[in-house]
Design a protein around this motif. Structure first.
Motif, PDB file in Angstrom:
ATOM      1  N   THR A  12       5.109  -0.403  -2.185  1.00  0.00           N
ATOM      2  CA  THR A  12       4.341   0.883  -2.760  1.00  0.00           C
ATOM      3  C   THR A  12       3.117   0.374  -1.138  1.00  0.00           C
ATOM      4  OG1 THR A  12       3.259  -1.150  -3.998  1.00  0.00           O
ATOM      5  CG2 THR A  12       4.440   0.596  -4.840  1.00  0.00           C
ATOM      6  N   ILE A  13       2.765  -0.799  -0.570  1.00  0.00           N
ATOM      7  CA  ILE A  13       1.731  -0.741   0.030  1.00  0.00           C
ATOM      8  C   ILE A  13       2.613  -0.122   1.519  1.00  0.00           C
ATOM      9  CG2 ILE A  13       0.888  -2.221   2.143  1.00  0.00           C
ATOM     10  CD1 ILE A  13       1.142  -4.269  -0.531  1.00  0.00           C
ATOM     11  N   VAL A  14       3.688   0.019   1.766  1.00  0.00           N
ATOM     12  CA  VAL A  14       4.651   1.054   3.098  1.00  0.00           C
ATOM     13  C   VAL A  14       4.540   2.448   2.646  1.00  0.00           C
ATOM     14  CG1 VAL A  14       6.140   1.183   4.210  1.00  0.00           C
ATOM     15  CG2 VAL A  14       5.627  -0.604   4.298  1.00  0.00           C
ATOM     16  N   ALA A  18       2.437   3.793   0.449  1.00  0.00           N
ATOM     17  CA  ALA A  18       1.025   4.323   0.461  1.00  0.00           C
ATOM     18  C   ALA A  18       0.585   4.943   1.624  1.00  0.00           C
ATOM     19  CB  ALA A  18       0.333   3.407   0.031  1.00  0.00           C
ATOM     20  N   MET A  54      -0.145   8.620   3.746  1.00  0.00           N
ATOM     21  CA  MET A  54      -1.601   8.708   4.258  1.00  0.00           C
ATOM     22  C   MET A  54      -1.170   9.528   5.363  1.00  0.00           C
ATOM     23  SD  MET A  54      -4.196   6.319   2.655  1.00  0.00           S
ATOM     24  CE  MET A  54      -3.165   4.907   2.788  1.00  0.00           C
ATOM     25  N   MET A  83       0.153   7.632   8.251  1.00  0.00           N
ATOM     26  CA  MET A  83       0.830   7.041   9.424  1.00  0.00           C
ATOM     27  C   MET A  83       1.871   7.420  10.122  1.00  0.00           C
ATOM     28  SD  MET A  83      -1.024   2.934   8.604  1.00  0.00           S
ATOM     29  CE  MET A  83      -2.665   2.642   7.224  1.00  0.00           C
ATOM     30  N   VAL A 133       0.101  -2.472  10.309  1.00  0.00           N
ATOM     31  CA  VAL A 133       0.211  -2.646   7.499  1.00  0.00           C
ATOM     32  C   VAL A 133       1.407  -4.112   7.860  1.00  0.00           C
ATOM     33  CG1 VAL A 133       1.128  -2.255   5.546  1.00  0.00           C
ATOM     34  CG2 VAL A 133      -0.185  -0.418   7.063  1.00  0.00           C
ATOM     35  N   LEU A 161       0.462  -8.204   7.679  1.00  0.00           N
ATOM     36  CA  LEU A 161       1.261  -8.909   6.746  1.00  0.00           C
ATOM     37  C   LEU A 161       2.374  -9.837   6.548  1.00  0.00           C
ATOM     38  CD1 LEU A 161       1.300  -5.615   3.765  1.00  0.00           C
ATOM     39  CD2 LEU A 161      -0.362  -7.941   4.019  1.00  0.00           C
ATOM     40  N   ARG A 169      -6.294 -16.739   5.358  1.00  0.00           N
ATOM     41  CA  ARG A 169      -7.574 -16.873   4.661  1.00  0.00           C
ATOM     42  C   ARG A 169      -7.292 -17.657   3.617  1.00  0.00           C
ATOM     43  NH1 ARG A 169      -9.815 -12.618   7.853  1.00  0.00           N
ATOM     44  NH2 ARG A 169      -8.053 -11.374   7.180  1.00  0.00           N
ATOM     45  N   GLY A 223      -1.366   0.270  -4.053  1.00  0.00           N
ATOM     46  CA  GLY A 223      -0.961   0.269  -2.754  1.00  0.00           C
ATOM     47  C   GLY A 223      -1.908   0.290  -1.686  1.00  0.00           C
ATOM     48  N   LEU A 224      -3.027  -0.158  -1.709  1.00  0.00           N
ATOM     49  CA  LEU A 224      -4.638  -0.864  -1.687  1.00  0.00           C
ATOM     50  C   LEU A 224      -3.926  -1.458  -0.342  1.00  0.00           C
ATOM     51  CD1 LEU A 224      -6.866  -1.100  -3.488  1.00  0.00           C
ATOM     52  CD2 LEU A 224      -7.229   0.845  -2.413  1.00  0.00           C
ATOM     53  N   PHE A 225      -4.218  -2.189   1.572  1.00  0.00           N
ATOM     54  CA  PHE A 225      -4.060  -2.460   1.757  1.00  0.00           C
ATOM     55  C   PHE A 225      -4.973  -3.960   1.434  1.00  0.00           C
ATOM     56  CE2 PHE A 225      -3.459   0.839   4.149  1.00  0.00           C
ATOM     57  CZ  PHE A 225      -1.941   1.650   4.046  1.00  0.00           C
ATOM     58  N   PRO A 226      -3.836  -5.178   1.680  1.00  0.00           N
ATOM     59  CA  PRO A 226      -4.406  -6.043   1.090  1.00  0.00           C
ATOM     60  C   PRO A 226      -5.523  -7.581   2.672  1.00  0.00           C
ATOM     61  CG  PRO A 226      -1.669  -6.733   0.869  1.00  0.00           C
ATOM     62  CD  PRO A 226      -2.576  -4.834   1.555  1.00  0.00           C
ATOM     63  N   HIS A 227      -4.693  -7.112   3.543  1.00  0.00           N
ATOM     64  CA  HIS A 227      -5.648  -7.823   4.572  1.00  0.00           C
ATOM     65  C   HIS A 227      -6.574  -6.711   4.899  1.00  0.00           C
ATOM     66  CE1 HIS A 227      -2.300  -5.262   5.923  1.00  0.00           C
ATOM     67  NE2 HIS A 227      -2.860  -4.811   7.023  1.00  0.00           N
ATOM     68  N   TRP A 228      -6.825  -5.468   3.938  1.00  0.00           N
ATOM     69  CA  TRP A 228      -8.021  -5.078   4.832  1.00  0.00           C
ATOM     70  C   TRP A 228      -8.974  -4.777   3.695  1.00  0.00           C
ATOM     71  CZ3 TRP A 228      -6.356   0.121   7.408  1.00  0.00           C
ATOM     72  CH2 TRP A 228      -5.060   0.397   8.693  1.00  0.00           C
ATOM     73  N   THR A 255      -8.875   4.795   6.054  1.00  0.00           N
ATOM     74  CA  THR A 255      -7.517   4.855   6.203  1.00  0.00           C
ATOM     75  C   THR A 255      -7.665   6.142   6.979  1.00  0.00           C
ATOM     76  OG1 THR A 255      -6.664   3.227   4.630  1.00  0.00           O
ATOM     77  CG2 THR A 255      -5.525   4.471   6.258  1.00  0.00           C
ATOM     78  N   TYR A 301     -12.341  -8.185  -0.504  1.00  0.00           N
ATOM     79  CA  TYR A 301     -10.992  -7.737  -0.219  1.00  0.00           C
ATOM     80  C   TYR A 301     -10.280  -7.372  -1.844  1.00  0.00           C
ATOM     81  CZ  TYR A 301     -10.746  -9.968   4.334  1.00  0.00           C
ATOM     82  OH  TYR A 301     -10.557  -9.958   5.568  1.00  0.00           O
TER      83      TYR A 301
END
Lengths: 398, 307
Positions: free
Chosen positions: A301-303, A305, A309, A311, A320, A324, A398, B85-90, B98, B132
């Motif tokens: 779903t991240i890809v 999204a 949008m 990209m 992305v 990740l 992190r 679908g949020l980017f976890p690293h942002w 975005t 985050y």
């Protein structure tokens, strides 16, 4: 009821019951038994004959033995106090002190024994020393683990111990030890062997990344390619290293004969070329596997999204997917680097040089301390690489 | 205005969307509604070409979506999905920005826009911009997801079951916010759901899909009162058709202006269903109706609900 009762019971037992650092206590006991058992060091008439064990008190004297015992007792005493963060740090600090004291005692023992022995005689480190030193080192690690120390603190502790050992070595404290005498007689080639070893590792890991990462990406993108890629890489991984080095001798010597230009560059059946090729082949599987795992671990779903949008595929990859997947990739890199540092020792068998020269030279001559001269720096390299890449992975996560 | 003109999509020779035509007027909140597998998500994803249509054309304000470079098209269309679908690293700020970043906005303009959007979704900008996604609750994540879809002020917003995975209480408040934001911004929104209650609450128009075909298209009230087929009747009104009718009408339509009564105030904007719920809870057959400032402007009685 059980849900709320269980933690309360745990708290009660830790607050009122006796809750010592059992691991530290056990390590102290193991070290004490090993030292009491006799062979702290061993004395041999020359470097090729195995020696007879000499106890710590017989070699280094009663005061040194008593000092070690005192530190060990202090460590046990601290380990028996109620568990607090400060106790864990105290255990780590005392264990570090004990480790240094064990090393000091070994130097003293060697010096005193050598003083009363003929010039060809050798003093080697015995089982008692190794077990006591390992127990102390483990107690340091366990203390830091329990104190939940950060990477920086761990680094400081490691650097402090290393600095103390380096200072002792530079001050000539270990000069009477057989290991140091092996170093002294191989000093001229030691630096070359070490740099050669690092060069072999870097020269294998970097190309393995350049080949393995695209293979991993391909495996993740095309399910049909995935099976073939991992079938081949898995097969390579199952070939024993000596066999793979041997297998490469034939085609590479044929190549050197057919193409003298390559031969002039150093490509041949033996030497660095087959070693680097074999090390690359071994490194490919972990690199490709972790690249594929890192990429396919990203939620689709991240890809979706990102694409929805607007990209571009390139932006999705670099902004992305790469960030990740990076922690998993670096974890793979850690495995590969440590593995390659170890395997590069074997490469000495086909004339690639490196620290393996000492290991196999020592094995050939039955000179254990020459083996150690190759093995100890290898272990140290692996530990340093492991620490650095672990820290890098943690920073990325992190 | 979005026109879907006889679009079809086939997977392995089987039509998942077939000859679908639909016109969504500018400023509408059009819900694509239907059981799972009816092709509603596929239809939505054909609008921003995440799924290419096999036949037919889709036009936005008269311009065919195929005429534009795909990335440029998508940057003009907001997109929000179920799992955010949020980017976890942002950070939240970077997530929201975005599309503005893809469009090359200046830093200060992006920052102002993020502040504005966080305020619009009632998230304190200074608290939330640096967090985050994993530090947010499910409802907060979805607010950020919708804020991100709105960031570059797109003329059209596509939402694919955005509140599907959220607990009922958070979903209720998110639906309220979406309704408010739709009112305030006048965006055209195409919204996919299988939840008839959600559709009735939000939609200005509902398209009901059945196995890839359009079963009925109309205002919520239309669908409830004049279902075009047994499928639509079953789907929208399987149970509780009466309550659903109450839930698409507002208190303002039925109130008695100028009268007053004692008791808990019902907002003008409340649905008749909410008024009925308030009467039941407070054991009252008449309740005062208040406007946005809390001033009583009339009453609503039990008998008004069934008129």
């Amino acid at each position: 009821m059980t849900l709320s009762g269980a933690p309360a019971r745990c708290r009660a037992s830790s607050a009122f019951g006796w809750n010592p650092d059992r691991i530290a206590l056990a390590l102290v006991a193991v070290g004490a038994i090993a030292v009491a058992g006799g062979g702290f060091v061993s004395l041999a008439p020359n470097r090729l004959v195995s020696g007879r064990p000499v106890a710590l008190w017989a070699a280094a004297g009663i005061p040194a033995t008593a000092a070690l015992a005192l530190i060990g007792l202090a460590l046990a005493g601290i380990a028996a106090t109620p568990p607090r963060r400060m106790r864990h740090y105290a255990v780590a600090a005392l264990a570090a002190l004990l480790l240094i004291a064990v090393l000091l005692a070994a130097g003293t023992a060697a010096r005193d024994l050598a003083a009363g022995a003929p010039p060809l005689a050798r003093v080697s480190l015995g089982a008692g020393f190794w077990i006591a030193a390992a127990a102390a080192a483990l107690a340091v690690l366990d203390g830091l683990q329990r104190a939940d120390a950060g990477n920086f603190v761990r680094f400081l502790v490691g650097a402090a111990i290393a600095a103390a050992i380096a200072a002792m070595a530079a001050g000539g404290w270990f000069d009477a030890l057989s290991l140091a005498r092996e170093y002294a007689s191989h000093r001229a080639v030691f630096g070359t062997a070490l740099t050669r070893h690092v060069a072999l590792v870097a020269g294998s890991v970097l190309p393995a990344i350049l080949i393995g990462v695209p293979l991993g990406i391909l495996a993740c993108r095309r399910k049909r390619a995935e099976g073939a890629i991992f079938a081949v890489l898995n097969l390579l991984q199952t070939i024993p290293s000596i066999a793979l080095f041997g297998l490469l001798i034939v085609p590479l010597s044929a190549l050197a004969v057919a193409a003298p230009a390559l031969a002039r560059l150093g490509v041949g059946g033996i030497g660095a070329a087959p070693a680097v090729i074999a090390l690359i082949l071994y490194a490919l599987l972990p690199v490709a596997r972790n690249t594929a795992a890192g990429l396919s671990g990203i939620e689709p779903t991240i890809v979706d999204a990102a694409r929805g949008m607007g990209m571009t595929e390139r932006q999705i990859f670099w902004r992305v997917e790469v960030p990740l997947a990076l922690p998993v990739l670096v974890a793979g890199l850690r495995i590969v680097t440590v593995q390659t540092i170890g395997l590069a020792v074997v490469a000495a068998l086909i004339g690639a040089g490196g620290l393996g020269d000492f290991v196999f030279g020592g094995l050939g001559q039955d000179a254990t301390d020459l083996v150690l001269l190759g093995a100890l720096p290898t272990i140290l390299l692996a530990l340093v690489a492991d620490f650095l890449l672990k820290a890098a992975a943690a920073a990325l996560r992190r | 205005m979005i026109e879907l003109d006889r679009i079809s999509k086939f997977y392995n020779g089987r039509a998942v969307v077939e000859e679908l035509s639909l016109t969504v007027p500018t400023g509408a909140l059009c819900v694509l509604l239907g059981p799972s597998g009816c092709g509603k998500s596929t239809t939505l994803r054909m609008v921003n070409r995440l799924v290419p249509a096999d036949r037919g054309t889709i036009r936005i304000d008269g311009e065919a979506v195929d005429a534009l470079p795909v990335a440029a098209l998508r940057r003009r269309i907001g997109y929000a999905i179920q799992s955010t679908g949020l980017f976890p690293h942002w950070r939240v700020e970077d997530n929201i920005a975005t599309v503005p970043r893809l469009l090359g906005w200046k830093r200060g303009r992006m920052r102002d826009r993020v502040t504005e959007l966080l305020e619009m979704f009632r998230l304190d900008p200074e608290t939330y911009r640096g967090k985050y996604p994993h530090e947010l609750s499910g409802g907060e994540q979805q607010r950020v997801g919708v804020a991100r879809a709105l960031a570059a002020d797109p003329e059209l917003l596509l939402m694919d079951e955005p509140f599907g995975a959220i607990d009922p209480i958070a979903r209720d408040s998110l639906q309220g916010e979406l309704a408010r934001i739709h009112r305030e911004t006048g965006k055209t929104i195409v919204f996919v759901t299988h939840d008839i209650e959600e559709a009735l609450r939000l939609a200005s128009d509902i398209a009901i899909l059945d196995r890839g075909r359009l079963a009925q298209f109309g205002a919520p009230l239309d669908l409830l009162e004049h279902p075009a087929s047994d499928f639509v009747r079953d789907f929208v009104g399987a149970q509780g058709i009466g309550l659903k009718l109450l839930s698409v009408r507002r208190v303002a339509e039925r109130m008695r202006r100028g009268e007053t009564a004692e008791g808990e105030k019902v907002p003008l904007e409340a649905t008749l269903r909410e008024a009925l719920a308030a009467m039941t809870v407070h054991h009252a057959s008449v309740l005062p109706v208040a406007d946005g400032d809390g001033t009583v402007v009339g009453t609503i009685a039990l008998t008004d609900l069934v008129r």
